[in-house]
Design a protein around this motif. Structure first.
Motif, PDB file in Angstrom:
ATOM      1  N   UNK A  70      13.449 -68.921   4.317  1.00 11.01           N
ATOM      2  CA  UNK A  70      14.523 -69.500   5.129  1.00 11.01           C
ATOM      3  C   UNK A  70      15.519 -70.255   4.252  1.00 11.01           C
ATOM      4  N   UNK A  71      14.995 -71.004   3.285  1.00 14.69           N
ATOM      5  CA  UNK A  71      15.871 -71.728   2.358  1.00 14.69           C
ATOM      6  C   UNK A  71      16.678 -70.743   1.524  1.00 14.69           C
ATOM      7  N   UNK A  72      16.013 -69.695   1.056  1.00 16.34           N
ATOM      8  CA  UNK A  72      16.690 -68.695   0.230  1.00 16.34           C
ATOM      9  C   UNK A  72      17.792 -67.992   1.017  1.00 16.34           C
ATOM     10  N   UNK A  73      17.520 -67.689   2.275  1.00 12.30           N
ATOM     11  CA  UNK A  73      18.528 -67.031   3.108  1.00 12.30           C
ATOM     12  C   UNK A  73      19.730 -67.939   3.326  1.00 12.30           C
ATOM     13  N   UNK A  74      19.473 -69.227   3.506  1.00  8.02           N
ATOM     14  CA  UNK A  74      20.564 -70.190   3.685  1.00  8.02           C
ATOM     15  C   UNK A  74      21.433 -70.253   2.426  1.00  8.02           C
ATOM     16  N   UNK A  75      20.799 -70.314   1.265  1.00  8.04           N
ATOM     17  CA  UNK A  75      21.549 -70.339   0.016  1.00  8.04           C
ATOM     18  C   UNK A  75      22.353 -69.055  -0.161  1.00  8.04           C
ATOM     19  N   UNK A  76      21.780 -67.931   0.256  1.00  7.81           N
ATOM     20  CA  UNK A  76      22.486 -66.657   0.128  1.00  7.81           C
ATOM     21  C   UNK A  76      23.728 -66.638   1.024  1.00  7.81           C
ATOM     22  N   UNK A  77      23.607 -67.196   2.216  1.00  6.41           N
ATOM     23  CA  UNK A  77      24.769 -67.286   3.101  1.00  6.41           C
ATOM     24  C   UNK A  77      25.887 -68.094   2.440  1.00  6.41           C
ATOM     25  N   UNK A  78      25.523 -69.213   1.817  1.00  9.53           N
ATOM     26  CA  UNK A  78      26.517 -70.048   1.141  1.00  9.53           C
ATOM     27  C   UNK A  78      27.154 -69.287  -0.019  1.00  9.53           C
ATOM     28  N   UNK A  79      26.315 -68.614  -0.815  1.00 11.69           N
ATOM     29  CA  UNK A  79      26.813 -67.941  -2.014  1.00 11.69           C
ATOM     30  C   UNK A  79      27.756 -66.797  -1.692  1.00 11.69           C
ATOM     31  N   UNK A  85      37.719 -67.632   5.324  1.00 13.77           N
ATOM     32  CA  UNK A  85      37.426 -67.849   6.740  1.00 13.77           C
ATOM     33  C   UNK A  85      37.676 -69.302   7.129  1.00 13.77           C
ATOM     34  N   UNK A  86      37.654 -70.188   6.145  1.00 14.61           N
ATOM     35  CA  UNK A  86      37.765 -71.622   6.422  1.00 14.61           C
ATOM     36  C   UNK A  86      39.131 -72.168   6.043  1.00 14.61           C
ATOM     37  N   UNK A 165      33.582 -70.209  13.287  1.00 13.59           N
ATOM     38  CA  UNK A 165      33.186 -69.660  12.002  1.00 13.59           C
ATOM     39  C   UNK A 165      32.000 -68.710  12.148  1.00 13.59           C
ATOM     40  N   UNK A 166      31.922 -67.750  11.230  1.00 15.22           N
ATOM     41  CA  UNK A 166      30.764 -66.872  11.156  1.00 15.22           C
ATOM     42  C   UNK A 166      29.584 -67.678  10.607  1.00 15.22           C
ATOM     43  N   UNK A 167      28.345 -67.162  10.728  1.00 18.75           N
ATOM     44  CA  UNK A 167      27.195 -67.906  10.180  1.00 18.75           C
ATOM     45  C   UNK A 167      27.336 -68.224   8.694  1.00 18.75           C
ATOM     46  N   UNK A 168      27.866 -67.265   7.918  1.00 15.37           N
ATOM     47  CA  UNK A 168      28.027 -67.521   6.496  1.00 15.37           C
ATOM     48  C   UNK A 168      29.031 -68.621   6.218  1.00 15.37           C
ATOM     49  N   UNK A 169      30.186 -68.565   6.900  1.00 16.73           N
ATOM     50  CA  UNK A 169      31.210 -69.588   6.694  1.00 16.73           C
ATOM     51  C   UNK A 169      30.731 -70.943   7.200  1.00 16.73           C
TER      52      UNK A 169
END
Length: 251
Positions: A70-79, A85-86, A165-169
């Protein structure tokens, strides 16, 4: 009791990831006291009731247990989020780009006000000059042959509506600060997130446990090098094929 706008935003943000401190920061509370404020907000009856109503629970749900994936997926979204988008830097038309004869271009309300001021200024014997006429729209692109800006237009920074915003943004978004010069948008560090993901996957080590000295200096990484690194990581986060029946891989 009715929720304040900031409390409403806190409830919305808390429902995203169940993080009291994260919700407090994104709702506009001080980052220095976000953890304390977040926990306090959850204990306030109106906020607890709003969360319970939104989730259908008798009480606010417990925070889910964090897992490495879950942490890795969150970091991947940020990266991998797109900062555009912002926040954007746009070059749009100047006041002379699209006016008749490349003369000063008004909005309709500006032209009406100028015409009324002319009529009230005892200049009835002088005809009113509409210059470039009405229709100015600051969203239009520059005119390549404009004699005033020479096709370069004018630059402006636009911060998007962060409610959409999208989940990544949303993961990349770190809040906003009102300064004397305007609004300062804050983003999480994409390069740091990417390095952390790559380090976790062992991409920067030859053998043994990862160390800080194993990390390369990415301060001067080029766009092509960054694209290659992202391309190498992306398959590790691809969802399994629909109907494939596989259970391996990361979510």
């Amino acid at each position: 009791m009715k929720l304040t706008p900031r409390q409403q935003r806190f409830v919305q943000e808390y429902l995203v990831d169940r993080s009291p401190s994260g919700a407090a920061v994104r709702a506009g509370y001080s980052t220095h006291s976000a953890r304390k404020i977040g926990e306090q907000n959850l204990k306030k009856p109106p906020i607890a009731a709003a969360i319970a109503a939104a989730t259908g629970c008798a009480k606010p749900p417990e925070r889910p247990a964090l897992t490495p994936d879950a942490v890795l997926q969150r970091l991947w979204l940020i990266a991998t989020a797109d900062p555009n988008e912002i926040i954007e830097h746009r070059r749009t038309c100047c006041r002379y780009c699209h006016g008749d004869g490349h003369r000063y271009h008004w909005t309709q309300s500006e032209l009406d006000a100028a015409r009324a001021a002319h009529a009230e200024g005892n200049k009835a014997d002088e005809p009113f000059d509409p210059l470039g006429g009405p229709g100015y729209d600051p969203r239009r692109p520059p005119a390549p042959k404009c004699p005033e800006c020479f096709g370069d237009g004018v630059g402006a920074v636009y911060v998007k509506d962060t409610r959409r915003l999208s989940p990544g943004a949303r993961a990349l978004w770190a809040g906003v600060k009102q300064t004397k010069d305007g609004v300062e948008a804050r983003l999480n560090d994409q390069q740091a997130a990417l390095v952390t993901v790559a380090r976790h996957l062992g991409m920067f080590t030859d053998a043994g446990a990862a160390k800080d000295t194993d990390l390369p200096d990415l301060s001067g990484i080029t766009a092509d090098e960054l694209d290659r690194l992202l391309a190498a990581l992306r398959p590790l986060f691809a969802p399994p094929p629909v109907g494939g029946g596989g259970t391996g891989g990361r979510p």
